[in-house]
Design a protein around this motif. Structure first.
Motif, PDB file in Angstrom:
ATOM      1  N   UNK A  12       0.864  -1.175   0.000  1.00 42.65           N
ATOM      2  CA  UNK A  12       0.000   0.000   0.000  1.00 42.65           C
ATOM      3  C   UNK A  12       0.904   1.228   0.000  1.00 42.65           C
ATOM      4  N   UNK A  13       0.717   2.112  -0.978  1.00 40.14           N
ATOM      5  CA  UNK A  13       1.589   3.281  -1.113  1.00 40.14           C
ATOM      6  C   UNK A  13       0.868   4.557  -0.707  1.00 40.14           C
ATOM      7  N   UNK A  14       1.618   5.414  -0.019  1.00 33.13           N
ATOM      8  CA  UNK A  14       1.124   6.709   0.441  1.00 33.13           C
ATOM      9  C   UNK A  14       2.072   7.800  -0.041  1.00 33.13           C
ATOM     10  N   UNK A  15       1.525   8.980  -0.213  1.00 34.88           N
ATOM     11  CA  UNK A  15       2.336  10.127  -0.603  1.00 34.88           C
ATOM     12  C   UNK A  15       2.008  11.294   0.328  1.00 34.88           C
ATOM     13  N   UNK A  16       3.064  11.928   0.833  1.00 38.15           N
ATOM     14  CA  UNK A  16       2.898  13.125   1.668  1.00 38.15           C
ATOM     15  C   UNK A  16       2.993  14.332   0.744  1.00 38.15           C
ATOM     16  N   UNK A  17       1.946  15.160   0.766  1.00 40.81           N
ATOM     17  CA  UNK A  17       1.858  16.291  -0.155  1.00 40.81           C
ATOM     18  C   UNK A  17       1.629  17.581   0.632  1.00 40.81           C
ATOM     19  N   UNK A  35      -8.078  -1.920   8.233  1.00 41.25           N
ATOM     20  CA  UNK A  35      -7.367  -3.014   8.892  1.00 41.25           C
ATOM     21  C   UNK A  35      -6.093  -3.299   8.118  1.00 41.25           C
ATOM     22  N   UNK A  36      -5.033  -3.469   8.846  1.00 41.86           N
ATOM     23  CA  UNK A  36      -3.762  -3.846   8.258  1.00 41.86           C
ATOM     24  C   UNK A  36      -3.425  -5.226   8.798  1.00 41.86           C
ATOM     25  N   UNK A  37      -2.880  -6.068   7.938  1.00 38.73           N
ATOM     26  CA  UNK A  37      -2.667  -7.467   8.285  1.00 38.73           C
ATOM     27  C   UNK A  37      -1.199  -7.843   8.183  1.00 38.73           C
ATOM     28  N   UNK A  38      -0.876  -8.954   8.807  1.00 31.75           N
ATOM     29  CA  UNK A  38       0.471  -9.500   8.757  1.00 31.75           C
ATOM     30  C   UNK A  38       0.876  -9.681   7.289  1.00 31.75           C
ATOM     31  N   UNK A  39       2.032  -9.147   6.948  1.00 30.50           N
ATOM     32  CA  UNK A  39       2.508  -9.236   5.569  1.00 30.50           C
ATOM     33  C   UNK A  39       2.288  -7.970   4.765  1.00 30.50           C
ATOM     34  N   UNK A  40       1.444  -7.063   5.261  1.00 31.90           N
ATOM     35  CA  UNK A  40       1.245  -5.793   4.565  1.00 31.90           C
ATOM     36  C   UNK A  40       2.534  -4.978   4.601  1.00 31.90           C
ATOM     37  N   UNK A  41       2.830  -4.340   3.500  1.00 30.54           N
ATOM     38  CA  UNK A  41       3.962  -3.420   3.423  1.00 30.54           C
ATOM     39  C   UNK A  41       3.417  -2.063   2.997  1.00 30.54           C
ATOM     40  N   UNK A  42       3.671  -1.061   3.816  1.00 27.88           N
ATOM     41  CA  UNK A  42       3.215   0.292   3.534  1.00 27.88           C
ATOM     42  C   UNK A  42       4.430   1.118   3.142  1.00 27.88           C
ATOM     43  N   UNK A  43       4.356   1.774   2.005  1.00 25.52           N
ATOM     44  CA  UNK A  43       5.448   2.619   1.523  1.00 25.52           C
ATOM     45  C   UNK A  43       4.958   4.064   1.572  1.00 25.52           C
ATOM     46  N   UNK A  48       7.621  -2.877  11.897  1.00 25.81           N
ATOM     47  CA  UNK A  48       9.028  -2.544  11.678  1.00 25.81           C
ATOM     48  C   UNK A  48       9.074  -1.406  10.671  1.00 25.81           C
ATOM     49  N   UNK A  49       9.733  -0.309  11.064  1.00 25.48           N
ATOM     50  CA  UNK A  49       9.826   0.867  10.200  1.00 25.48           C
ATOM     51  C   UNK A  49      11.281   1.062   9.788  1.00 25.48           C
ATOM     52  N   UNK A  50      11.500   1.156   8.488  1.00 26.64           N
ATOM     53  CA  UNK A  50      12.827   1.498   7.983  1.00 26.64           C
ATOM     54  C   UNK A  50      12.698   2.755   7.139  1.00 26.64           C
ATOM     55  N   UNK A  51      13.739   3.573   7.199  1.00 32.61           N
ATOM     56  CA  UNK A  51      13.729   4.815   6.440  1.00 32.61           C
ATOM     57  C   UNK A  51      14.790   4.764   5.359  1.00 32.61           C
ATOM     58  N   UNK A  52      14.409   5.176   4.170  1.00 32.69           N
ATOM     59  CA  UNK A  52      15.344   5.319   3.065  1.00 32.69           C
ATOM     60  C   UNK A  52      15.495   6.816   2.834  1.00 32.69           C
ATOM     61  N   UNK A  53      16.429   7.402   3.572  1.00 36.23           N
ATOM     62  CA  UNK A  53      16.561   8.863   3.607  1.00 36.23           C
ATOM     63  C   UNK A  53      16.894   9.470   2.250  1.00 36.23           C
ATOM     64  N   UNK A  54      17.744   8.811   1.473  1.00 36.10           N
ATOM     65  CA  UNK A  54      18.113   9.368   0.172  1.00 36.10           C
ATOM     66  C   UNK A  54      16.930   9.405  -0.794  1.00 36.10           C
ATOM     67  N   UNK A  55      16.037   8.448  -0.650  1.00 34.90           N
ATOM     68  CA  UNK A  55      14.854   8.400  -1.517  1.00 34.90           C
ATOM     69  C   UNK A  55      13.640   9.064  -0.878  1.00 34.90           C
ATOM     70  N   UNK A  56      13.813   9.575   0.341  1.00 37.15           N
ATOM     71  CA  UNK A  56      12.731  10.244   1.065  1.00 37.15           C
ATOM     72  C   UNK A  56      11.488   9.355   1.174  1.00 37.15           C
ATOM     73  N   UNK A  57      11.709   8.161   1.720  1.00 36.33           N
ATOM     74  CA  UNK A  57      10.558   7.277   1.919  1.00 36.33           C
ATOM     75  C   UNK A  57      10.745   6.441   3.173  1.00 36.33           C
ATOM     76  N   UNK A  58       9.615   5.954   3.692  1.00 35.74           N
ATOM     77  CA  UNK A  58       9.586   5.039   4.828  1.00 35.74           C
ATOM     78  C   UNK A  58       8.904   3.757   4.382  1.00 35.74           C
ATOM     79  N   UNK A  59       9.414   2.643   4.891  1.00 31.79           N
ATOM     80  CA  UNK A  59       8.799   1.344   4.638  1.00 31.79           C
ATOM     81  C   UNK A  59       8.289   0.839   5.986  1.00 31.79           C
ATOM     82  N   UNK A  60       6.995   0.554   6.056  1.00 29.61           N
ATOM     83  CA  UNK A  60       6.385   0.044   7.281  1.00 29.61           C
ATOM     84  C   UNK A  60       5.957  -1.394   7.008  1.00 29.61           C
ATOM     85  N   UNK A  61       6.553  -2.322   7.735  1.00 31.45           N
ATOM     86  CA  UNK A  61       6.205  -3.741   7.585  1.00 31.45           C
ATOM     87  C   UNK A  61       5.332  -4.170   8.745  1.00 31.45           C
ATOM     88  N   UNK A  62       4.201  -4.748   8.433  1.00 38.41           N
ATOM     89  CA  UNK A  62       3.283  -5.254   9.465  1.00 38.41           C
ATOM     90  C   UNK A  62       3.647  -6.724   9.683  1.00 38.41           C
TER      91      UNK A  62
END
Length: 196
Positions: free
Chosen positions: A7-12, A130-138, A174-188
């Motif tokens: 699931x992808x999100x954009x901050x605007x 609802x977010x489930x096990x295995x969901x990846x939010x970008x 689990x949240x990881x940040x990719x600072x150079x690409x300005x994104x966060x990956x949230x793993x459920x």
């Protein structure tokens, strides 16, 4: 049950960034806002183009340089006409461009940035999804807004920041940040239905 949804999100940003500058009229550092107006000045066969910012207290103006001593025929025609006609779309593009502010050596007031988080899928941000096990939010932050990551994540998941901290500590999120690409990956990593 394990899902594999991405699931992808954009901050605007909702408006141009405000900047902090010394105001010669006020005699102190104040906030300046984008007027959505350009100043184009001809000097022989060269032009200068500025985006005009204005002190929110006294309305004193400050011009931020877009082009200096450039030939009009080197500019993209639509942009040049946009400068002449005070295109609000073009003013917004410059007013949310970090490199433009860096070139002009101005300080962005990150405490006053208004933004929205838009889901690129069919989900609504901040609702009872609802977010489930295995969901990846970008979460894409292509404007490089300096906002708290826990604030954005709790807004997306519709949980409190303290609940988010508990879920991270337990390894459910689990949240990881990719600072150079300005994104966060949230793993459920576990079942997660919002229960604010």
């Amino acid at each position: 049950m394990s899902y594999l949804r991405k699931i992808e999100y954009t901050i605007i940003p909702e408006e141009s960034f405000k900047i902090l500058r010394n105001c010669s009229s006020c005699g102190c550092k104040t906030l300046f806002e984008n007027t959505n107006s350009f100043r184009v000045n001809a000097n022989g066969n060269k032009i200068d183009v500025w985006l005009i910012y204005q002190c929110i207290k006294c309305k004193h103006t400050n011009n931020l340089t877009i082009y200096k001593r450039c030939r009009p025929d080197t500019l993209i025609k639509e942009d040049y006409e946009g400068y002449l006609n005070n295109s609000s779309k073009l003013a917004f593009e410059y007013g949310t461009n970090n490199r433009f502010f860096a070139r002009n050596r101005v300080e962005i007031d990150w405490s006053k940035v208004k933004y929205i988080v838009r889901c690129n899928n069919d989900m609504q941000v901040g609702t009872e999804n609802c977010f489930y096990k295995g969901d990846i939010l970008v979460v894409n932050n292509s404007y490089a807004l300096k906002i708290r990551r826990d604030k954005v994540i709790s807004e997306i998941l519709n949980i409190t920041r303290s609940r988010l901290k508990e879920l991270e500590k337990a390894g459910i999120i689990i949240v990881t940040e990719e600072k150079l690409e300005h994104k966060m990956i949230i793993e459920i990593m576990g079942e997660l239905c919002n229960d604010r």
